[in-house]
Design a protein around this motif. Structure first.
Motif, PDB file in Angstrom:
ATOM      1  N   MET A  80      28.348  -7.064  -1.581  1.00 15.45           N
ATOM      2  CA  MET A  80      28.803  -8.042  -2.083  1.00 15.45           C
ATOM      3  C   MET A  80      29.870  -7.154  -2.397  1.00 15.45           C
ATOM      4  SD  MET A  80      30.747  -9.771  -4.328  1.00 15.45           S
ATOM      5  CE  MET A  80      30.130  -9.017  -6.141  1.00 15.45           C
ATOM      6  N   ARG A 101      33.559  -6.558  -0.298  1.00 17.04           N
ATOM      7  CA  ARG A 101      35.133  -6.639  -0.880  1.00 17.04           C
ATOM      8  C   ARG A 101      35.700  -5.110  -1.044  1.00 17.04           C
ATOM      9  NH1 ARG A 101      35.236 -10.604   1.514  1.00 17.04           N
ATOM     10  NH2 ARG A 101      34.646 -12.678   0.621  1.00 17.04           N
ATOM     11  N   GLN A 154      37.730 -11.717  -9.829  1.00  9.21           N
ATOM     12  CA  GLN A 154      37.496 -11.313  -7.885  1.00  9.21           C
ATOM     13  C   GLN A 154      35.816 -10.859  -7.413  1.00  9.21           C
ATOM     14  OE1 GLN A 154      38.797 -13.111  -5.492  1.00  9.21           O
ATOM     15  NE2 GLN A 154      40.387 -13.177  -6.968  1.00  9.21           N
ATOM     16  N   GLN A 164      33.108 -13.927  -6.704  1.00  5.89           N
ATOM     17  CA  GLN A 164      32.323 -13.912  -5.328  1.00  5.89           C
ATOM     18  C   GLN A 164      30.805 -13.838  -6.157  1.00  5.89           C
ATOM     19  OE1 GLN A 164      33.368 -12.932  -2.309  1.00  5.89           O
ATOM     20  NE2 GLN A 164      35.359 -13.834  -3.159  1.00  5.89           N
TER      21      GLN A 164
END
Length: 172
Positions: free
Chosen positions: A28, A32, A65, A69
């Motif tokens: 992840m 990102r 963020q 996530q």
């Protein structure tokens, strides 16, 4: 003008103990383009639940963020972003230092100043174990450097909140 400043943030992630969770989390971050300073994982007092400590650097909105996530990942139970003043955080370091009969006493005494422990003694070296903040670990290295650092390994810090509150939801 933005008031966000890039700073270091500590996150605690409670998750189910499932295969591949660290890979999913690091994936992840990669997808990102978020950077991880360090990541450590360990079991908790609740069987089947692990706690992952992630240290990241970024502006507040980026860390927000990251938190969102992480919460989307199925095995994740809870994500907590810690206030630096409300946590106790420690890293572990083991360092092998050159030490023979002529300087072993000085090396051991230097370790004691930092509440470090000698965990192995050999004819030409000693292994010292120390826990503490990054600045304490660096200060110990600075003192030991003149003796000769042969090998060094440092583990990622783990953190826990101060006070009576626990991270676990009441229904666990």
């Amino acid at each position: 003008m933005s008031t966000n400043k890039v700073q270091v943030h500590t996150l605690s992630v409670l998750c189910e103990d499932v295969d591949g969770i660290i890979s999913r989390i690091s994936g992840m971050f990669t997808r990102r383009a978020f950077s991880i300073i360090s990541i450590s994982s360990g079991r908790t007092e609740v069987e089947g639940i692990n706690r992952i400590t992630i240290i990241v650097e970024g502006e507040d909105h980026v860390v927000e963020q990251i938190t969102k996530q992480l919460n989307k990942l199925i095995p994740v139970i809870k994500v907590t972003r810690h206030d630096p003043e409300s946590i106790v955080s420690r890293g572990l370091m083991m360092v092998k230092v050159s030490a023979d009969n002529s300087n072993r006493t000085q090396v051991v005494e230097s370790a004691k100043l930092f509440r470090a422990h000698v965990v192995d003694v050999g004819p030409e070296s000693v292994i010292i174990e120390c826990t503490g903040t990054p600045s304490k670990l660096q200060a110990l290295l600075d003192v030991l450097e003149p003796f000769g650092i042969r090998e060094l390994v440092e583990a990622s810090p783990t953190a826990i909140s101060r006070g009576p509150r626990a991270m676990y939801p009441a229904n666990l």
